[in-house]
Write an enzyme that holds these catalytic residues in place. Structure first.
Site, short mmCIF file in Angstrom:
data_model
loop_
_atom_site.label_atom_id
_atom_site.label_comp_id
_atom_site.label_asym_id
_atom_site.label_seq_id
_atom_site.Cartn_x
_atom_site.Cartn_y
_atom_site.Cartn_z
N THR A 267 33.22 56.35 -13.85
CA THR A 267 34.01 57.47 -13.34
C THR A 267 35.01 57.98 -14.35
O THR A 267 35.17 59.17 -14.54
CB THR A 267 34.74 57.04 -12.05
OG1 THR A 267 33.77 56.68 -11.08
CG2 THR A 267 35.58 58.17 -11.51
N PHE A 397 34.34 64.27 -7.32
CA PHE A 397 34.18 62.85 -7.02
C PHE A 397 33.32 62.62 -5.78
O PHE A 397 33.38 61.57 -5.17
CB PHE A 397 35.55 62.20 -6.79
CG PHE A 397 36.39 62.11 -8.02
CD1 PHE A 397 36.04 61.24 -9.06
CD2 PHE A 397 37.54 62.87 -8.17
CE1 PHE A 397 36.81 61.15 -10.19
CE2 PHE A 397 38.31 62.78 -9.31
CZ PHE A 397 37.95 61.91 -10.33
N CYS A 404 34.22 59.03 -3.99
CA CYS A 404 34.63 57.91 -4.85
C CYS A 404 35.94 57.31 -4.37
O CYS A 404 36.97 57.99 -4.28
CB CYS A 404 34.77 58.40 -6.29
SG CYS A 404 35.43 57.15 -7.41
#
Length: 1115
Positions: A267, A397, A404
């Site tokens: 990420t 995300f 996430c």
């Protein structure tokens, strides 16, 4: 009736698998979208899917009530290693709910804040490594960012050190993970029989074992050496689900540990954050400058502290814009719960249909982001624009409950590292012309992106000590900017206060606990509980304090019942309730930001409750979140103490700092003259290039103001001032004082400053053109003046071109020659045209210095054609010639035509023709090539034909830049000296030298060279004539045929570009449209506003040429 979803041609059984790039599927999906539109079918073997790529369709499928996360494709393969971890668990698997409820609090604001010191510890290790390597090392930032993020997640979440920066190579887990993810992605588009037959399983299983071994080692070490730290690992090992009371199995702990190791690395390092942000900043010098300026202003020489992070507003904007262009989750997939339609009812999606969302493409939808959607512009995320985006337009995300979970961790990590890098280093790309290439695994990252990191000169930036405890000691106690209240400890009160909270992550609960803990010091007896525990029975015998949050617009799990209850109330059930409320939220989810706190606050008041203190608002995405809470808590206790008569003492106010307010920033003149993009640049250098005996030419360097960037070939617009000599002439003619201030007023629009005091000298210097030739309209006005020489003025009118234009006769000239004529100063001002900008070709490249530009200027100081004793001074050139380093100048960058830039490919040679200051843009082109050559790139040698008088007088840059670039192999210069032909092979003018060296020109033409001309009309015409002559000689054609071939070559290939301001009057429309032409108007068009110059642009073009006193181009 719905529209059929298009389907590209497919193969039996394989479907569209052969259309997908196995290494970069994202690109394939994007190309298919470009061909087939916002939606198309995609057949993956026997599975039929739908791909959407527009904002509207992404918005439609971003609805958890209609669609749920699909664990298919690459995620299905990743399950081979991480099982039912948080990312890969299917919706119907119990372990997802258990892990989500158990682990979410670890990523709340309090949990992330507690990770700050450990994050700084690891970030400092990267800084030390780059400093140790020095500026000569070529750095692959993605590799070091991998080390950083990998070590950060293991230290912050598992209290385990991997010490990757003390290894020569990456940790074995990293390579195994990369290979595992690559193979998982490839398996998605490969028949299983091929995988089994080709032996891919052996390496795949070995990689899984390497990853699993590390996870088992970390778990075993924790069990052997337990700690009281409530980190992520302890929560997994010891935590119980608040809803079911269950804990995680050993297997699921391992799966989730692997999930966080993979996702935590991917990420931040690989997706749109560190690597991509660095790339976009380096490709956009203006953005890099703005960010560095912000970092310097906010942090100075000190390492970032927690409370500093929220002040880095431009950095936040950069990260958001980077994530828009390169989202952390570039592709995700959902399944339809039931039959539905999307696209405003246009497309049917059947129950169970898988929909692939190409987030990266949807976040570049021009309908939302504009025609410049592909450009990196952090400003689109500033000044409230981010909050005003349509719902679900920004979701890098992921979306909803399956988004996430560690996004806050990644965000804080970036807010720490990027300022540290910019504080310490000047970063440059190893290849300045590198264009983004993508490498795709589970996510994406730049491919073959390399940089150099040189220490910033002249600065001593202390680095954080690589020890969390020492770092804390170095920072010392955090400064409290808000007012604080010191409680009285020697009194006890029976006044109750009821503290209620709604919290999933634990942040609101922590705040509630602080209030409950402090209550006794303020004379209150506190009770604390969840909002649900007070459902239907809000106390009225004491104040109620509510701390709660929103989660995707919904209440916390332990507040849902309370919200349902209070929403159902209809009357004044809460009349005797007194309350205060603080709302926690995350502004990144702007559509639902503060929804639940706002709703509770409104309903409490509507149902009769009495608000004791304004609702507090905290944004958990910013470090100032805690400061906002502290401010609100101080206000709360002050209000409660006054309301319930408790006694407290106030700490002394923090002394106020010095404030400065700029009344006039120095840009008022530009706004009045309708030049809103002009700003203050700073003169850095002003050097005379020529020797006495020729027209002076100067090299002037400017520091660009904020908000400006350039390309080689662009213009710099200058807003000049009139020569002091001419201003004083006007003042003397009207018997005024230069220090006299006046106030102008008007009933209509005017370019002059009105309704504010202004000095006569300032007015005449900067707002009007004094030296412009008088117009026929001016002559008519003068005829009506008292004691006007009517016969003389009529004579001027009868031969306007010869007696006014050709002699450059101004209104001031006429007034001085006829002193008895009476004309009011107001009338004179009204007759004068407003001051205009002058455009000069920039003679530098941003690769040399993105914050500075240079000009190469001819200074006009010529004898008066009208026979006056004063010579003619060019307004702009005289102004520029008198500038000194440190002077502030109104400037603006103006883009040139698309064609008038050096080729993007440096292996394409250039043939350039210039004379005098026409060398300016060519110097910028060559400087750019030189910078590329120095960076190690292959650069073609270019050919420059340059005309001047002699090598001793005005051979510009011959002993500096041109000499260096010749030695570097960037250019071969062929001069023509009009007063020293013996030194230029008998060639007097450029066209003579071109004909002499025609073989070299032909050779470069055959190598697809691009041709550029900058100079006066006669120069451009001479070059055209000799090039046509070369065509005649080479192809054995007549003059007309050669000219036709010349024009066809220009229009068809953009191979020949001429630089001057107005287009050729006889040029065909396509040529005038496509090419950058700076050929000035004929000499006889020297009227102030000739009849044919009707537009403002034409007048500006004419006026600039006239200011120079010569029929010369701006370059």
């Amino acid at each position: 009736m719905t529209t059929p979803i298009p389907c590209p041609p497919s193969l039996p059984f394989l479907g569209h698998i052969t259309s997908i790039d196995k290494d970069l599927p994202l690109l394939s999906f994007s190309l298919l979208a470009q061909q087939y539109g916002e939606i198309y079918q995609f057949h993956q073997f026997s599975v039929k899917k739908v791909v959407v790529s527009s904002y509207e369709l992404m918005h439609d499928v971003s609805d958890d009530k209609k669609f749920f996360k699909n664990i298919g494709g690459v995620l299905e393969q990743v399950r081979n290693g991480v099982g039912d971890g948080l990312v890969t668990a299917r919706p119907d698997e119990e372990n997802w709910g258990l892990a989500h409820r158990l682990l979410t609090p670890a990523f709340g604001a309090v949990g992330i804040r507690d990770m700050f010191d450990d994050m700084c510890d690891i970030a400092t290790q990267l800084i030390v490594k780059w400093e140790r390597f020095g500026p000569g090392a070529v750095i692959n930032p993605a590799e070091d960012f991998t080390r950083l993020t990998f070590d950060t997640i293991t230290l912050c979440a598992m209290s385990h050190r991997l010490n990757s920066f003390y290894r020569e190579t990456n940790h074995p887990f990293v390579q195994a993970m990369v290979d595992f993810l690559l193979e998982s992605g490839r398996r998605t588009f490969r028949p299983s029989v091929v995988t089994n037959v080709m032996g891919y399983n052996t390496k795949y299983e070995a990689d899984i074992k390497v990853m699993t071994d590390l996870a088992n080692d970390i778990i075993a070490d924790r069990k052997k050496n337990p700690t009281e730290k409530n980190d992520l690992l302890n929560r997994m090992l010891n935590g119980k689900d608040p809803k079911t009371g269950k804990g995680l199995s050993d297997e699921n702990i391992r799966y989730n540990l692997l999930t966080f190791l993979i996702a935590g690395h991917e990420t931040t390092s690989s997706i749109a954050t560190l690597s991509f942000t660095l790339y976009y900043l380096l490709k956009n010098p203006e953005a890099m400058r703005k960010l560095r300026q912000e970092v310097d202003e906010v942090l100075g020489d000190q390492p970032p502290q927690l409370q500093d992070l929220s002040k880095l507003t431009y950095l936040n904007a950069c990260l958001r814009e980077c994530l828009r262009l390169s989202p952390a989750s570039p592709i995700r997939s959902v399944d339809a719960r039931d039959d539905t339609v999307i696209g405003g009812g246009k497309y049917t999606i059947q129950k169970g249909q898988s929909v692939i969302i190409t987030t990266g493409r949807a976040q570049r939808d021009p309908k939302i982001w504009g025609e410049d959607a592909d450009e990196f512009k952090p400003e689109r995320m500033l000044d409230g624009k981010f909050d005003q985006l349509p719902p679900h337009a920004w979701q890098p995300f992921g979306f909803g409950m399956r988004a996430c979970i560690g996004r806050a961790l990644a965000w804080q990590e970036m807010l720490i590292l990027i300022p540290l890098i910019l504080q310490r280093f000047d970063i440059a790309m190893e290849n300045p012309s590198y264009e983004l290439e993508i490498k795709q695994t589970l996510t994406i990252k730049p491919k073959e992106f390399h940089i150099r990191a040189a220490p910033r000169k002249g600065r001593a930036v202390p680095l954080a000590i690589p020890s969390s405890s020492l770092l804390q000691a170095r920072r010392g106690d955090e400064k409290k900017p808000s007012k604080t209240t010191v409680p009285v400890q020697d009194t006890v009160s029976n006044t109750p206060v009821y503290v209620m909270y709604g919290s999933n992550t634990g942040t609101s609960e922590t705040f509630a606990q602080r209030i409950a803990s402090d209550a006794a010091s303020y004379g209150f007896r506190a009770s604390i509980g969840t909002l649900d525990s007070f459902t239907g029975k809000i106390p009225t015998d004491g104040p109620v304090v509510i701390i709660t949050a929103s989660f995707e617009g919904e209440p916390a799990d332990n507040a849902a019942h309370f919200v349902e209850w209070i929403t159902s109330l209809k009357g004044s059930e809460l009349t005797n309730v007194s309350y205060g409320l603080f709302g926690c939220g995350n502004r990144d989810w702007y559509q639902s930001y503060q929804r639940i706190p706002t709703l509770i606050d409104r309903l409490l008041e509507e149902r009769g409750g009495r608000r004791l203190v304004p609702r507090g608002v905290g944004d958990a995405s910013a470090a100032e979140f805690f400061e906002r809470y502290d401010d609100w808590q101080a206000q709360l206790w002050e209000s409660l103490s006054q309301e319930y008569k408790t006694v407290v003492s106030q700490s002394p106010d923090i002394p106020r700092g010095l404030e400065m307010k700029t009344v006039d920033p120095g840009t008022f003149r530009a706004s009045v003259l309708r030049q809103p993009d002009a700003a203050l640049g700073t003169v850095v250098e002003n050097t005379l290039l020529t020797k006495p005996g020729t027209s002076p030419k100067r090299h002037i360097v400017f520091e660009l103001p904020e908000g400006m960037s350039t390309r080689a070939g662009d213009y710099l617009a200058i807003l000049p001032s009139n020569p002091v000599r001419d201003v004083q002439r006007v003042i003397a003619r009207f018997g005024l004082s230069g220090e006299q201030e006046i106030i102008l007023s008007t009933t209509g629009p005017t370019p002059l400053p009105v309704n504010r005091p202004i000095g006569i000298f300032a007015l005449l210097s900067g707002y009007v053109e004094i030296s412009q030739p008088a117009t026929t309209r001016d002559l008519n006005v003068l005829m009506s003046a008292e004691n006007a020489p009517v016969d003389f003025l009529r004579e001027l009118t009868s031969d306007y071109s010869g007696k006014v234009v050709a002699r450059r006769l101004s209104i001031l000239d006429i007034l001085e020659d006829h002193s008895s004529m009476k004309l009011s100063f107001a009338t004179y001002l009204h007759m004068l045209p407003s001051m205009r900008v002058r455009q000069y070709s920039i003679s530098s490249s941003p690769l040399w210095d993105a914050q500075r530009v240079s000009l190469t200027v001819s200074v006009v100081d010529a004898p008066s054609i009208a026979g006056r004793k004063e010579g003619f001074l060019g307004v702009a050139s005289t102004y520029l010639a008198g500038l000194r380093p440190g002077d502030k100048v109104q400037i603006a960058v103006r883009a040139s035509a698309t064609a008038f830039h050096p080729p993007a490919d440096p292996t394409i040679p250039m043939v350039m023709f210039a004379a005098g200051s026409g060398l300016a843009p060519m110097r910028g082109f060559l400087q750019e090539r030189a910078m590329q050559k120095k960076a190690g790139r292959e650069v073609a040698k270019s050919l420059l034909f340059f005309g001047c008088r002699s090598p001793e007088l005005d051979y510009l840059y011959s002993d500096s830049d041109l000499k260096e670039w010749i030695e570097l192999g960037v250019v071969d210069v062929r001069p023509a000296f009009s007063r020293a032909t013996e030194l230029s092979h008998g060639c007097k003018y450029i066209q003579d030298r071109i004909w002499l060296d025609r073989a070299d020109v032909n050779e470069l033409y055959d190598k697809h060279a691009k041709f550029y001309t900058c100079g006066a009309r006669r120069i451009a015409q001479g070059i055209k004539d000799v090039l046509s002559k070369m065509i005649m000689d080479r192809h054995n054609v007549n003059e007309s045929e050669a000219e036709e071939m010349f024009e066809r070559a220009i229009q068809g290939s953009w191979r020949y570009v001429r630089s001057s301001e107005p287009p050729m009057t006889n040029a065909p429309p396509a040529l005038a449209f496509k090419l950058k032409l700076l050929i000035p108007l004929p000499v006889e068009s020297l009227a102030p506003y000739p009849p044919q110059a009707q537009s403002e642009v034409e007048r500006e073009r004419w006026g600039e040429r006239k200011d120079r006193g010569l029929p010369r181009a701006t370059g």
